[in-house]
Design a protein around this motif. Structure first.
Motif, short mmCIF file in Angstrom:
data_model
loop_
_atom_site.label_atom_id
_atom_site.label_comp_id
_atom_site.label_asym_id
_atom_site.label_seq_id
_atom_site.Cartn_x
_atom_site.Cartn_y
_atom_site.Cartn_z
N UNK B 303 23.28 -5.30 -58.20
CA UNK B 303 23.38 -6.15 -56.92
C UNK B 303 24.68 -6.74 -56.73
N UNK B 304 25.09 -7.36 -55.81
CA UNK B 304 26.44 -8.07 -55.67
C UNK B 304 26.47 -9.37 -55.00
N UNK B 305 26.83 -10.48 -55.52
CA UNK B 305 26.79 -11.91 -55.05
C UNK B 305 27.86 -11.99 -53.98
N UNK B 306 27.46 -12.24 -52.89
CA UNK B 306 28.56 -12.64 -51.87
C UNK B 306 28.44 -14.37 -51.71
N UNK B 307 29.85 -14.79 -52.02
CA UNK B 307 30.23 -16.24 -52.05
C UNK B 307 31.14 -16.59 -50.94
N UNK B 308 30.42 -17.59 -50.07
CA UNK B 308 31.36 -18.09 -49.14
C UNK B 308 30.72 -19.35 -48.58
N UNK B 309 30.97 -19.61 -47.13
CA UNK B 309 30.48 -20.75 -46.38
C UNK B 309 29.62 -20.41 -45.01
N UNK B 310 28.93 -21.31 -44.83
CA UNK B 310 28.10 -21.15 -43.64
C UNK B 310 28.02 -22.57 -43.03
N UNK B 311 28.68 -22.69 -41.80
CA UNK B 311 28.76 -24.01 -41.25
C UNK B 311 29.51 -24.84 -41.91
N UNK B 312 30.55 -24.33 -42.81
CA UNK B 312 31.24 -25.55 -43.72
C UNK B 312 30.75 -25.71 -45.04
N UNK B 313 29.49 -25.06 -45.23
CA UNK B 313 28.67 -25.57 -46.47
C UNK B 313 28.72 -24.24 -47.23
N UNK B 314 28.45 -24.42 -48.64
CA UNK B 314 28.82 -23.19 -49.60
C UNK B 314 27.27 -22.59 -49.38
N UNK B 315 27.63 -21.39 -49.45
CA UNK B 315 26.29 -20.39 -49.28
C UNK B 315 26.47 -18.91 -50.34
N UNK B 316 25.46 -18.74 -50.57
CA UNK B 316 25.44 -17.45 -51.30
C UNK B 316 24.55 -16.40 -50.93
N UNK B 317 25.00 -15.11 -50.81
CA UNK B 317 23.96 -14.16 -50.53
C UNK B 317 23.98 -13.01 -51.53
N UNK B 318 22.89 -12.38 -51.50
CA UNK B 318 22.64 -11.29 -52.57
C UNK B 318 22.54 -9.98 -51.99
N UNK B 319 23.23 -9.05 -52.11
CA UNK B 319 23.36 -7.92 -51.53
C UNK B 319 22.98 -6.59 -52.36
N UNK B 320 22.51 -5.57 -51.98
CA UNK B 320 22.23 -4.19 -52.79
C UNK B 320 23.56 -3.77 -53.06
N UNK B 321 23.76 -2.87 -54.28
CA UNK B 321 25.22 -2.57 -54.48
C UNK B 321 25.28 -1.09 -53.43
N UNK B 322 24.20 -0.67 -52.83
CA UNK B 322 24.72 0.59 -52.11
C UNK B 322 24.94 0.26 -50.71
N UNK B 323 24.94 -1.23 -50.42
CA UNK B 323 25.34 -1.58 -49.20
C UNK B 323 26.96 -1.70 -49.17
#
Lengths: 308, 350
Positions: B303-323
């Motif tokens: 998997x891969x972790x995508x770090x960033x922000x949503x509405x100015x607040x920290x947010x992490x999403x998890x994504x399969x490596x095939x995507x």
């Protein structure tokens, strides 16, 4: 060709120049060791020299020693001197031999060391593992007695021993001395370093206070016991003032007193038996040296294996 | 049948500090219950109260139907495995295992049989004559468990038993503990601060915080429906995303986007979304969730972790490596079932 390689080959890493070849580093190590050995040998000479001279001198007869001083070579009086020292009755009342005095010293040394270990271990056990009112205060009171060495409390001690009717007895010689602030302190520090989980595991295993002490703490303290035994035995063996005060009967003479006695008795008209005094001094040295050698092994072994 | 009942247990230290504030837990026969929480949450204290190593200030501890508040640890029919093993360093493995039985006055032949049986079960038969210092960490761990097993207790108490092992060995021993506990069918309490250990081992998890129980439930319940923001952030790695949001008219508002609310709520809330439930849609195709600004991508292999922000607040999403690796701006695709709403003030689940 670097320090790393030297380390890999198992030779001690020395701060040699990085470009030095392996043999160069070896030569450096050898030179280094020679200097170290010279220093060590000098130390040995300084400490063992007087003892060696005392031993060689003791093999001469008193007249030679009196007229010519200390002797570096061996004389032909070895057997008669040591026979006299060990088996001949000496002292004012001719009641005690060198052998008997050694036994007295041994009893004093062993009683002193073993008594101190038992009392101080029990005291430290109580202080560390049991919560009782004023426990810490008790420890500091015991500890403060370090400020009162034997010489300071010799009169009250004599008064107590005399009052109990223990003058001229082994009990009187040993019992008043077996409380030890030093030993209590050492054992306290050691017990505090024993992990608390061991106590908890032992509690779950159904070991009461006595079992925990005997089955867990005493075996774990082996090295501490050996160390304190060495120190205390030598201190006890070398006691001089205390036996003089507590015993007047010559059958309780210790070796250390005997050495003095040999020189004292014939002073005046006769030539003192210098050879016998020196011989007795050599004999007096043997048991403490043996104790140190024997227990030192256990001591070091314990240190290397120690695992808490 | 119930093995252990902890009723309203309170631990107050002499200096007035409250370590455990009225806790109720039951452990059923053969069940493995894990106490999990950050350090200082009272989990170890609670375990030690069950063991009898800490006194119980208030409340009751009932083991096998018997009130044991005042019973000595040795007579409670428990066995404990300590974090640093607490093996007796001067005794051989055999004597370590036999010591408790010997103190109970068990006949020699019976001790021998029990020790050999436990040694066989734990595969430490070859080391019986060795001293603990001659064993590796994993072997010492086994000996510590052996010492617990030979006592044949009503309940095993594990106090962070794996934290002194390296990561690989820890996973292996974790599995072994679970198998062993299943096989023996003995109830157990396992204390850990590691949520992975808690999830993998437990029949039920007790999440503790500040001397109080946050939630009791199966791993799936605790993970799928955390009772508070504390549980949500403690269980699961990476932890659940917690966003401050507004609710009203059956919708949640984060920044400028609106999502349909799964429960009725009004006013400020905390919205929880598990990273693996936050699906990313590149560009704007088909997704109507809030936009996410991506700043870092961590590759973990599968998997891969995508770090960033949503509405100015920290947010992490998890994504399969095939995507495909997302661009700087993505939209989230969220499902109502995956949204957790917590009270803004108390942090409790709504």
């Amino acid at each position: 060709m670097s320090q790393d390689q030297i380390a890999v080959t198992g030779k001690p890493v020395v701060p040699a120049a990085p470009s030095a070849s392996a043999t160069g580093a070896g030569a450096f190590v050898r030179r280094h060791q020679i200097v170290e050995h010279i220093v060590l040998l000098f130390g040995v000479l300084l400490m063992m020299g007087p003892i060696a001279v005392a031993f060689t001198t003791s093999t001469h007869d008193p007249v030679t020693i009196h007229s010519e001083g200390m002797q570096l070579g061996f004389g032909d009086n070895f057997l008669p001197t040591y026979e006299a020292v060990i088996f001949e009755q000496t002292g004012f009342t001719k009641q005690v031999t060198g052998w008997g005095m050694s036994l007295n010293s041994l009893i004093l040394g062993l009683g002193f060391a073993i008594g101190k270990i038992i009392v101080s271990m029990l005291a430290a056990y109580a202080i560390v593992y049991f919560r009782f009112p004023l426990g810490t205060l008790c420890f500091w009171i015991i500890f403060s007695t370090l400020l009162l060495p034997l010489e300071v409390r010799i009169l009250p001690s004599y008064e107590v021993v005399q009052g109990l009717g223990l003058l001229n007895s082994y009990t009187g010689l040993i019992l008043p001395l077996i409380a030890s602030a030093t030993g209590t302190f050492f054992f306290r520090q050691f017990f505090k370093s024993v992990p608390n989980e061991l106590l908890e595991a032992a509690r779950i295993d159904g070991a009461g206070p006595f079992r925990f002490f005997w089955d867990i703490l005493v075996p774990l303290s082996r090295t501490m016991i050996a160390a304190i035994f060495i120190i205390m035995f030598v201190v006890g063996w070398n006691q001089y003032l205390w036996p003089i005060l507590m015993t007047t009967d010559e059958s309780f003479y210790t070796v250390v007193r005997g050495i003095r006695q040999i020189l004292q008795v014939w002073i005046g008209a006769d030539i003192p038996d210098y050879n016998e005094a020196l011989g007795l001094a050599i004999i007096a040295m043997i048991p403490p040296v043996l104790i140190v050698i024997i227990f030192q092994r256990m001591f070091i072994k314990g240190l290397v294996e120690s695992e808490k | 049948m119930t093995t252990l009942e902890i009723k309203q247990a309170v631990k107050r230290y002499p200096n007035g500090a409250l370590a455990v504030k009225g806790v109720d837990v039951t452990v059923e026969d053969g069940e493995l219950v894990v106490f999990v929480g950050p350090s200082g949450c009272g989990k170890s204290t609670l375990l030690r109260m069950v063991a009898g190593l800490e006194s119980v200030t208030e409340g009751e501890i009932v083991l096998d139907g018997r009130l044991v508040n005042e019973v000595e640890p040795a007579n409670r029919n428990i066995a404990m495995v300590f974090q640093n093993y607490a093996l007796y360093p001067h005794m051989s493995v055999y004597k370590n295992l036999a010591y408790g039985l010997k103190n109970r006055g068990t006949p020699k032949a019976e001790i021998d049989a029990k020790v050999r049986e436990a040694a066989k079960l734990l595969q430490i038969g070859d080391f019986l004559e060795r001293k603990p210092s001659q064993l590796s960490g994993g072997q010492r761990q086994r000996v510590a468990m052996g010492r617990a097993i030979v006592r044949d207790p009503a309940i095993f108490l594990f106090d962070e038993p794996l934290s002194n092992l390296d990561a690989k060995l820890r996973n292996q021993m974790r599995l072994e503990i679970k198998r062993l506990q299943r096989r023996l069918g003995t109830a157990a309490i396992y204390v850990t601060h590691d949520q992975v250990e808690a999830m993998t081992l437990a029949d039920r998890i007790v999440v503790l915080n500040n001397g109080e129980i946050e939630q009791i439930g199966t791993p799936a319940q605790v993970y799928g429906a955390p009772a508070s923001t504390f549980v949500a952030s403690f269980i699961g790695a990476p932890p659940m995303n917690l966003l401050k949001a507004q609710t009203g008219d059956g919708a949640i508002v984060i920044g400028e986007s609106r999502i349909e609310a799964p429960v009725r709520a009004n006013g400020p809330v905390t919205l929880g979304i598990r990273p693996e439930r936050a699906h990313l849609a590149n560009g704007s195709g088909g997704a109507d969730g809030p936009p996410m600004k991506v700043d870092t991508v961590e590759e973990l292999g599968a998997v891969r972790l995508i770090h960033g922000s949503v509405g100015g607040q920290h947010f992490t999403a998890n994504q399969s490596a095939d995507e495909p690796i997302p661009g700087d701006q993505v939209r989230l695709r969220l499902q109502a079932d995956d949204l957790h709403l917590f009270d803004h003030g108390t942090g409790r689940r709504l």
